[in-house]
Design an enzyme around this catalytic site. Sequence first.
Site, PDB file in Angstrom:
ATOM      1  N   ARG A 152       0.859  -1.268  -0.083  1.00 47.82           N
ATOM      2  CA  ARG A 152       0.144  -0.085  -0.106  1.00 47.82           C
ATOM      3  C   ARG A 152       0.891   1.311  -0.072  1.00 47.82           C
ATOM      4  NH1 ARG A 152      -4.732  -2.440   2.445  1.00 47.82           N
ATOM      5  NH2 ARG A 152      -6.589  -1.094   2.360  1.00 47.82           N
ATOM      6  N   ARG A 203     -18.161  -4.141   8.524  1.00 45.46           N
ATOM      7  CA  ARG A 203     -16.837  -3.798   9.138  1.00 45.46           C
ATOM      8  C   ARG A 203     -16.790  -2.624   9.775  1.00 45.46           C
ATOM      9  NH1 ARG A 203     -12.310  -4.785   4.437  1.00 45.46           N
ATOM     10  NH2 ARG A 203     -11.624  -2.752   5.415  1.00 45.46           N
ATOM     11  N   ARG A 257      -9.662   6.881   4.195  1.00 45.68           N
ATOM     12  CA  ARG A 257      -9.170   5.654   3.346  1.00 45.68           C
ATOM     13  C   ARG A 257      -9.024   6.023   2.056  1.00 45.68           C
ATOM     14  NH1 ARG A 257     -13.257   1.276   5.325  1.00 45.68           N
ATOM     15  NH2 ARG A 257     -11.708  -0.349   4.001  1.00 45.68           N
TER      16      ARG A 257
HETATM   17  P1  AMP Z   1      -8.477  -3.736   3.695  1.00 43.27           P
HETATM   18  O1  AMP Z   1      -9.037  -5.031   4.489  1.00 43.27           O
HETATM   19  O2  AMP Z   1      -7.427  -4.103   2.739  1.00 43.27           O
HETATM   20  O3  AMP Z   1      -9.464  -2.794   3.480  1.00 43.27           O
HETATM   21  O4  AMP Z   1      -7.459  -2.966   4.941  1.00 43.27           O
HETATM   22  C1  AMP Z   1      -8.307  -2.604   6.068  1.00 43.27           C
HETATM   23  C2  AMP Z   1      -7.376  -1.740   6.919  1.00 43.27           C
HETATM   24  O5  AMP Z   1      -6.151  -2.513   7.362  1.00 43.27           O
HETATM   25  C3  AMP Z   1      -6.503  -0.475   6.249  1.00 43.27           C
HETATM   26  O6  AMP Z   1      -7.598   0.598   6.173  1.00 43.27           O
HETATM   27  C4  AMP Z   1      -5.395  -0.434   7.005  1.00 43.27           C
HETATM   28  O7  AMP Z   1      -5.675   0.378   8.219  1.00 43.27           O
HETATM   29  C5  AMP Z   1      -4.746  -1.793   7.326  1.00 43.27           C
HETATM   30  N1  AMP Z   1      -4.191  -2.203   6.451  1.00 43.27           N
HETATM   31  C6  AMP Z   1      -4.315  -3.529   5.459  1.00 43.27           C
HETATM   32  N2  AMP Z   1      -3.545  -3.653   4.861  1.00 43.27           N
HETATM   33  C7  AMP Z   1      -2.407  -2.573   5.044  1.00 43.27           C
HETATM   34  C8  AMP Z   1      -1.080  -2.436   4.540  1.00 43.27           C
HETATM   35  N3  AMP Z   1      -0.605  -3.153   3.364  1.00 43.27           N
HETATM   36  N4  AMP Z   1      -0.429  -1.454   5.195  1.00 43.27           N
HETATM   37  C9  AMP Z   1      -0.892  -0.698   5.840  1.00 43.27           C
HETATM   38  N5  AMP Z   1      -2.056  -0.908   6.497  1.00 43.27           N
HETATM   39  C10 AMP Z   1      -2.893  -2.036   6.049  1.00 43.27           C
END
Ligand code: AMP
Length: 214
Positions: A88, A160, A171
């Site tokens: 990310r 969520r 985000r």
């Molecule tokens: P997601 O399930 O991919 O939407 O991720 C949910 C949350 O997890 C994000 O908003 C971040 O807070 C954290 N997160 C997930 N992947 C990463 C990553 N590669 N780097 C930093 N934070 C992450």
Amino acid sequence: MKIVLLGPPGAGKGTQAKSISNKYSVPHISTGDIFRYNISNGTPLGIEAKKYLDKGHLVPDELTIDIIKDRLKQDDCKNGFLLDGYPRTVNQAEALETLLEGLGTKLDTALLIKVPKSFIIDRMTGRRVCKACGASYHVQFNPTKTEGVCDLCGGETYQRADDNEATVSERLEIYDAQTQPLIEYYSNKNLLTEVDGTQTIEKVFEDIVDILGA
Ligand code: AMP
Ligand code: ADP
């Protein structure tokens, strides 16, 4: 097959990842799922990560990179993997490249699911996720057959905590500032491929199979 899935939050990465993982027999590795699992189990990683997830901020690179280092060394990743939500940041992408070099391998493609902002709020506020297997549904666009019950594993679905309008906006801003630059990063390395994520879930998957090979 070693793939990174790119795209804004709500693009459909998790949805497509389940089908890609099934068809090509590669593990689906979602850093978001790993954080949520740790949060629900109250681990030290979960307690730390929760501070960031609740605000829609990125978990610091040091923590996130270590998780991926450990995960990619596991046996089930020997023949490939599908990364969803990692990298990310450019820093995370560079760490991945170094890690793969050390393992004597490299990425096959960074597959971007392209979706304009106007689609995202509806997709994310209507998202429901299975507590047990992480499968992603949508109250309108992809409902479960029985309300609240995962079609795949029978687990309970929930909304969520970070899928509310305020956190989604945060985000999206973070995506623009920190994650979008990865499109150019992978394009410069001739690894970028793209699909139109505004189509139906089935059509997006067909286009992905056209790119990855049947
Ligand atoms: P997601 O399930 O991919 O939407 O991720 C949910 C949350 O997890 C994000 O908003 C971040 O807070 C954290 N997160 C997930 N992947 C990463 C990553 N590669 N780097 C930093 N934070 C992450
Ligand atoms: P991401 O993992 O990229 O954050 P998800 O795969 O969880 O995104 O998808 C976000 C939401 O949008 C979910 O509710 C999902 O059911 C829905 N969705 C995914 N792909 C599509 C699509 N092609 N058309 C309509 N809704 C979709």
